[in-house]
Design a protein around this motif. Structure first.
Motif, short mmCIF file in Angstrom:
data_model
loop_
_atom_site.label_atom_id
_atom_site.label_comp_id
_atom_site.label_asym_id
_atom_site.label_seq_id
_atom_site.Cartn_x
_atom_site.Cartn_y
_atom_site.Cartn_z
N GLU A 1 0.82 -1.55 -0.24
CA GLU A 1 -0.34 -0.06 -0.38
C GLU A 1 0.75 0.88 0.08
OE1 GLU A 1 -3.53 -0.37 -0.26
OE2 GLU A 1 -3.77 2.05 -0.18
N THR A 2 2.31 0.95 0.92
CA THR A 2 2.46 2.52 0.97
C THR A 2 3.42 2.40 -0.04
OG1 THR A 2 3.31 1.73 3.15
CG2 THR A 2 4.43 3.38 2.15
N MET A 3 4.09 1.76 -1.04
CA MET A 3 4.82 1.49 -2.31
C MET A 3 3.77 2.36 -2.97
SD MET A 3 6.35 -0.92 -4.27
CE MET A 3 4.95 -1.78 -4.94
N LYS A 4 2.79 1.77 -3.18
CA LYS A 4 1.38 2.52 -4.30
C LYS A 4 1.74 3.76 -4.13
CE LYS A 4 -1.40 -1.81 -4.14
NZ LYS A 4 -2.87 -1.96 -3.94
N GLN A 5 0.55 4.16 -2.60
CA GLN A 5 0.36 5.89 -2.35
C GLN A 5 1.49 6.14 -2.55
OE1 GLN A 5 -1.74 6.64 1.04
NE2 GLN A 5 -2.88 4.44 0.73
N LYS A 6 3.32 5.89 -2.71
CA LYS A 6 3.97 6.65 -2.45
C LYS A 6 4.95 6.88 -3.81
CE LYS A 6 4.69 8.25 1.38
NZ LYS A 6 4.17 10.19 2.31
N ASP A 7 4.26 5.91 -4.69
CA ASP A 7 4.53 5.95 -6.38
C ASP A 7 6.04 5.35 -6.12
OD1 ASP A 7 3.39 5.67 -8.97
OD2 ASP A 7 4.63 8.19 -8.82
N GLY A 8 6.36 4.19 -5.82
CA GLY A 8 7.78 3.81 -5.60
C GLY A 8 7.63 2.19 -6.82
N ALA A 9 8.72 2.85 -7.55
CA ALA A 9 8.60 1.09 -7.98
C ALA A 9 9.19 0.11 -7.17
CB ALA A 9 9.92 1.95 -9.30
N GLY A 10 9.13 0.55 -6.78
CA GLY A 10 9.77 -0.81 -5.08
C GLY A 10 10.11 -0.05 -3.83
N LEU A 11 9.91 -1.18 -2.79
CA LEU A 11 9.81 -1.07 -1.48
C LEU A 11 10.59 -1.76 -0.40
CD1 LEU A 11 9.47 1.61 0.45
CD2 LEU A 11 6.97 0.15 1.42
N ALA A 12 11.49 -2.00 0.25
CA ALA A 12 12.04 -2.46 0.89
C ALA A 12 11.46 -2.62 2.46
CB ALA A 12 13.80 -2.82 1.40
N ALA A 13 11.75 -3.60 3.31
CA ALA A 13 11.45 -3.81 4.59
C ALA A 13 12.21 -3.06 5.24
CB ALA A 13 11.14 -4.86 5.11
#
Ligand code: NI
Length: 163
Positions: free
Chosen positions: A41-53
């Motif tokens: 959800e955070t990746m989508k809302q922040k428009d990130g290409a990816g997100l690591a823990a």
């Protein structure tokens, strides 16, 4: 319900700490399931290409990747093969706002990981998909793109030294 998690911003120490593998049984825990949902959800809302823990303060080997087919969750991911052929492209990172730099990465990678159900997956990635995977897996080793980048800029100005 998935919720937005605060992103840890460089130089937050959590970005440099060791990240541990998850045991398959842990993937059944509500706490971990919720973390994965929240990361997506955070990746989508922040428009990130990816997100690591570690970017959300958890030193666990979990990465979420934004793909055309939706969010790909990788647990304990490993790159098995990296292509000799590389490409230089500009990268940024949600943990380093307004900072960009040119990073050389392999064009193709073969990856193995567990999916969010704990099932073993293997796949090949190329181009931008391969780049994002390499960037996110670096996060799981406490490595940031500025460690590898050249021509690092912040707010459009060239930084002499980024670390
Ligand atoms: Ni990043």
């Amino acid at each position: 319900m998935a919720k937005l998690l605060p992103i840890k911003i460089y130089p937050c120490p959590v970005l440099r700490q060791k990240n541990r593998n998850l045991k398959t049984a842990e993937l059944q825990k509500n706490e971990i399931k919720q973390l994965i949902l929240n990361m997506a959800e955070t990746m989508k809302q922040k428009d990130g290409a990816g997100l690591a823990a570690p970017q959300v303060g958890q030193n666990l080997r979990i990465a979420a990747i934004n793909t055309e087919d939706g969010v790909l969750v990788l647990i304990n991911p490993k790159i098995l093969i990296k292509s000799w052929r590389q490409e230089i492209m500009e990268e940024g990172c949600l943990s380093l706002p307004e900072i960009f730099g040119l990073v050389k990465r392999s064009l193709k990678v073969n990856v193995t990981a567990l999916d969010s159900d704990g099932k073993r997956i293997r796949f090949k990635a190329t181009g931008m998909f391969a780049r994002v995977i390499q960037h996110e897996l670096d996060h799981l080793d406490g490595v940031l793109f500025i460690d590898k980048a050249r021509e690092i800029t912040q707010g459009g100005k060239i930084l002499e030294k980024a670390r």
